[in-house]
Design an enzyme around this catalytic site. Structure first.
Site, PDB file in Angstrom:
ATOM      1  N   GLN A   1     -57.097 116.367 -34.593  1.00 38.68           N
ATOM      2  CA  GLN A   1     -56.981 115.482 -35.732  1.00 38.68           C
ATOM      3  C   GLN A   1     -55.876 115.089 -36.944  1.00 38.68           C
ATOM      4  O   GLN A   1     -55.287 116.450 -37.194  1.00 38.68           O
ATOM      5  CB  GLN A   1     -57.889 114.843 -36.129  1.00 38.68           C
ATOM      6  CG  GLN A   1     -57.640 113.593 -36.522  1.00 38.68           C
ATOM      7  CD  GLN A   1     -58.627 112.585 -38.029  1.00 38.68           C
ATOM      8  OE1 GLN A   1     -59.116 113.312 -38.415  1.00 38.68           O
ATOM      9  NE2 GLN A   1     -59.690 112.220 -37.175  1.00 38.68           N
TER      10      GLN A   1
ATOM     11  N   GLY B   1     -71.112 113.904 -37.321  1.00 40.31           N
ATOM     12  CA  GLY B   1     -70.522 114.771 -38.637  1.00 40.31           C
ATOM     13  C   GLY B   1     -71.605 115.692 -39.154  1.00 40.31           C
ATOM     14  O   GLY B   1     -71.949 117.015 -39.390  1.00 40.31           O
TER      15      GLY B   1
ATOM     16  N   GLY C   1     -71.669 107.741 -37.115  1.00 38.13           N
ATOM     17  CA  GLY C   1     -71.973 107.524 -38.498  1.00 38.13           C
ATOM     18  C   GLY C   1     -73.115 107.282 -38.074  1.00 38.13           C
ATOM     19  O   GLY C   1     -73.408 106.677 -37.110  1.00 38.13           O
ATOM     20  N   GLY C   2     -73.442 108.476 -39.350  1.00 36.16           N
ATOM     21  CA  GLY C   2     -75.004 108.143 -39.568  1.00 36.16           C
ATOM     22  C   GLY C   2     -75.543 108.482 -38.439  1.00 36.16           C
ATOM     23  O   GLY C   2     -77.017 108.388 -38.652  1.00 36.16           O
TER      24      GLY C   2
ATOM     25  N   PRO D   1     -64.427 115.583 -36.874  1.00 36.18           N
ATOM     26  CA  PRO D   1     -63.075 116.363 -38.288  1.00 36.18           C
ATOM     27  C   PRO D   1     -63.944 116.056 -39.542  1.00 36.18           C
ATOM     28  O   PRO D   1     -64.461 114.622 -39.724  1.00 36.18           O
ATOM     29  CB  PRO D   1     -61.942 115.697 -37.739  1.00 36.18           C
ATOM     30  CG  PRO D   1     -62.350 113.848 -37.000  1.00 36.18           C
ATOM     31  CD  PRO D   1     -63.577 114.254 -36.380  1.00 36.18           C
TER      32      PRO D   1
ATOM     33  N   LYS E   1     -59.626 107.966 -33.583  1.00 38.72           N
ATOM     34  CA  LYS E   1     -60.877 107.360 -34.284  1.00 38.72           C
ATOM     35  C   LYS E   1     -60.922 106.317 -35.137  1.00 38.72           C
ATOM     36  O   LYS E   1     -59.817 106.395 -36.337  1.00 38.72           O
ATOM     37  CB  LYS E   1     -60.880 108.530 -35.049  1.00 38.72           C
ATOM     38  CG  LYS E   1     -62.737 108.931 -35.391  1.00 38.72           C
ATOM     39  CD  LYS E   1     -62.685 110.160 -35.667  1.00 38.72           C
ATOM     40  CE  LYS E   1     -64.407 110.466 -36.131  1.00 38.72           C
ATOM     41  NZ  LYS E   1     -64.134 109.193 -37.660  1.00 38.72           N
TER      42      LYS E   1
ATOM     43  N   CYS F   1     -59.425 107.150 -42.329  1.00 36.80           N
ATOM     44  CA  CYS F   1     -60.243 108.558 -43.563  1.00 36.80           C
ATOM     45  C   CYS F   1     -59.620 106.836 -44.773  1.00 36.80           C
ATOM     46  O   CYS F   1     -58.918 106.546 -44.442  1.00 36.80           O
ATOM     47  CB  CYS F   1     -59.165 109.260 -43.453  1.00 36.80           C
ATOM     48  SG  CYS F   1     -59.641 109.930 -45.382  1.00 36.80           S
TER      49      CYS F   1
ATOM     50  N   MET G   1     -62.708 116.534 -43.446  1.00 38.10           N
ATOM     51  CA  MET G   1     -61.794 117.572 -44.329  1.00 38.10           C
ATOM     52  C   MET G   1     -63.108 118.573 -45.118  1.00 38.10           C
ATOM     53  O   MET G   1     -63.825 118.173 -45.927  1.00 38.10           O
ATOM     54  CB  MET G   1     -61.042 116.483 -45.344  1.00 38.10           C
ATOM     55  CG  MET G   1     -60.327 115.658 -44.538  1.00 38.10           C
ATOM     56  SD  MET G   1     -58.504 116.194 -44.536  1.00 38.10           S
ATOM     57  CE  MET G   1     -58.218 117.020 -45.114  1.00 38.10           C
TER      58      MET G   1
END
Length: 331
Positions: free
Chosen positions: A68, A231, A210-211, A15, A137, A98, A17
């Protein structure tokens, strides 16, 4: 307690934004049938008091798709989760990661890493309200927290209330001193901590986030985990998703070339335009389709300059595609 069948989370798109809206998800679904897609974070109070169809409406063709939620009031989250389930979402995920100021001021997102009991109350209320799976998450910690202690405490506290699936962004979040953008890259990644969490809590489903730069990286880093959540790489270089069904799920891929993907997506774009929507609403999510390919710069330039104009139509997409050399072969 959740009653729905398990969801295959071996690969998902995180997810994000302002990015993973319904048009982005529809585009990604053209590239992969099996990858689990997530909405942008939807705030519980906005769902309860705002334009709910605009906020969380989606097309059934997006499935499998999860929503989410953001919030920290168990009652509000439970009511929002029930509404989301009625809309047809396959999973309800709680945002505990977040780091934005706006989220912190609402007492949700990454700051909830400091309140594991409240997170547990929230997910328990959500789980009691719906029949679809409820997941979390999170980060590995915030600010001066010791990551191993913070992550294990949160996971254990929440798992004790019946939650079995966690997507872990393997970085700390610094709530003060770093912007949300900086929080996506500056704190160091600790994949080994996430793998240790899985090793010591084998009954839980642990997804790494992540990454992760591409499918190969995701597959390599999650060999001893239950899945990967990609992501920014999925957004900026979406063609990596076109090999997901074969590489991750052992099934045939839906499209073999970018040209096939555009042809398959064209009816969706046309329907959006007929309904009064703007071309840019959709094409802004497609700028990276030809990343690394000849003609990619012209593709981005034409869409960036012309899709935003009033009345822009499919001819703009045709012009952008015509800027790509015709020698593209099946990937």
């Amino acid at each position: 307690m959740s009653l729905a069948a398990p969801i295959d989370r071996r690969l998902s798109v995180a997810p994000m934004m302002d990015w993973t809206d319904r048009h982005c998800r529809a585009f990604h679904r053209v590239l992969t049938r099996r990858t689990l897609l997530y909405t942008e974070m939807a705030v519980d109070k906005a769902i309860l008091n705002g334009d709910t169809p605009r906020l969380i409406g989606f097309d059934a063709a997006e499935h499998p798709v999860a929503i989410q939620l953001g919030g920290s009031e168990p009652g509000d989250l439970a009511r929002a989760a029930r509404i989301a389930e009625d809309y047809g979402y396959a999973e309800i995920n709680l945002n505990v990661g977040c780091p934005s100021d706006r989220v912190q001021s609402g007492r949700f997102g990454a700051c909830l890493m400091q309140e594991p009991e409240l997170v547990a109350d929230c997910v328990a209320a959500m789980q009691d309200a719906v029949g679809v799976p409820v997941t979390v998450k999170c980060r590995i910690g915030v600010d001066d927290q010791e990551p191993e202690e913070a992550l294990f405490t949160l996971v254990d506290t929440v798992a004790a209330r019946g939650i079995a699936s966690f997507a872990v962004h393997a970085r700390k979040a610094w709530l003060k001193g770093l912007s949300p953008k900086e929080n996506r890259s500056i704190p160091p990644l600790d994949y080994d901590l996430v793998r240790r969490l899985k090793a010591e809590r084998p009954a839980l489903e642990i997804i790494l986030n992540g990454g992760l730069e591409d499918l190969e990286h995701a597959i390599a880093e999650t060999a001893t985990l239950d899945g990967a959540m990609i992501g920014r790489a999925a957004y900026h270089t979406p063609w990596i998703l076109a090999r997901a069904d074969s590489a991750v799920f052992g099934e045939s891929d839906p499209v073999a070339t970018r040209a096939e993907a555009l042809a398959a997506f064209r009816p969706y774009i046309a329907a959006h335009l007929r309904s009064g929507g703007r071309l840019h609403d959709i094409t802004r999510h497609m700028l990276g389709l030809f990343a690394g390919e000849p003609g990619a710069r012209q593709w981005r330039r034409i869409l960036s300059e012309k899709a935003t104009r009033s009345g822009a139509g499919l001819d703009v997409l045709d012009e952008a595609e015509a800027a790509i050399p015709s020698r593209e072969e099946a990937a």
